[in-house]
Design a protein around this motif. Sequence first.
Motif, PDB file in Angstrom:
ATOM      1  N   SER A 186      48.067  19.178  43.809  1.00 40.73           N
ATOM      2  CA  SER A 186      49.309  19.985  43.858  1.00 40.73           C
ATOM      3  C   SER A 186      49.713  20.489  45.281  1.00 40.73           C
ATOM      4  O   SER A 186      50.768  20.289  45.683  1.00 40.73           O
ATOM      5  CB  SER A 186      49.181  21.087  42.751  1.00 40.73           C
ATOM      6  N   GLY A 189      51.436  17.958  47.711  1.00 39.48           N
ATOM      7  CA  GLY A 189      52.917  17.604  47.236  1.00 39.48           C
ATOM      8  C   GLY A 189      53.395  16.152  46.951  1.00 39.48           C
ATOM      9  O   GLY A 189      52.454  15.433  46.354  1.00 39.48           O
ATOM     10  N   SER A 306      55.564  13.082  54.771  1.00 43.09           N
ATOM     11  CA  SER A 306      55.660  12.375  53.810  1.00 43.09           C
ATOM     12  C   SER A 306      56.156  10.893  54.567  1.00 43.09           C
ATOM     13  O   SER A 306      55.816   9.752  54.194  1.00 43.09           O
ATOM     14  CB  SER A 306      56.377  12.617  52.676  1.00 43.09           C
TER      15      SER A 306
END
Length: 320
Positions: A186, A189, A306
């Motif tokens: 978690s 992300g 990301s």
Amino acid sequence: MKSVTLIVPCYNEADVLTMLLKELTRVTMPLSGQYCFKFLFVNDGSSDATLDIVKSFAERSDAIQYISFSRNFGKEAAMLAGMKYADSDFIGLIDADLQHSPDLIPEMLQAVDSEGYDVAAACRTDRVGESKLKSMLSAQFYKVINRVSEIRINDNAQDFRIMRRKVVDAILSMPESIRFSKGIFSWVGFRVKWFPHENRERAAGETKWSIKKLAKYAIDGILGYTSSPLRLPLYLGVVSCFAACILALYGLIRFCMPTADFPMYALLLAAILFMSGIVLCCVGLIGEYLARVYTETKRRPPFIISESNINNIRVDHQKG
Ligand code: UDP
Ligand code: MG
């Protein structure tokens, strides 16, 4: 061709491994033209024939890899070792006991490979095959952890998941040794697609989680993601000093009244409350420093990227 490694942590799973490999082969065979599958078995110090069985699998197929621990280190360690040594574009985690349905694998792969998700994770829709006590304790645990910590954990989330390489790299960039994977998943992300999944009874063997192991897991989870218990003395200290001031004020008012009696007990109580309040505040202050030291020692990365169009940021290994 893209590669996929499915990691299977195994602790005394001799009864179920042949069945598992059969199922995994059945589900992945139709996709073998698109993906190169590897199955990485991590033997977590089993005392039964788990290692012999895994070795016999490896002799028969190049797709089977194994790592064997010197003793039982726990599922968290087994998953970590698997993620550290898996070298594929997509990396999955699946329990050995067939409680995680291999039939979900093709859909999960599609989600991470062509639907733009970074993680495909299973979440259970029920708790069949689990004791009432375990379900109740687990519900309470998630309530507490979601209230006190900075992360949000889906209480039905399972470890059964397939991740892109960059997600696994992010997970591995967290060097803490007391690991609580549900929190780590978690914390890092990324875009997650959830796959509702009915809980199933174990195919064979029995659960490796005793109440003692579960309690340790819960404590690791809560303490790893919040420092609020260390702050508790500070709050108590402030409340105690505040109560002492009110009592002292009450004594003073009584003293200034025409009857002018001085309630000795109030003064004494105020002094005791005040002193203990100060001591608690000092302990809380040390707690604040300790919380910072604790956070720093975990050496978690301050951020996780990301994607980016800057050349030297190569977060997505699948692009190259
Ligand atoms: N496991 C492990 N080490 C342990 C305990 C469990 O590698 O110390 C593995 C086990 O072999 C299985 C998975 O973790 O593949 C889940 O364990 P289990 O089925 O006992 O847990 P439950 O499903 O009851 O939560
Ligand atoms: Mg299980």
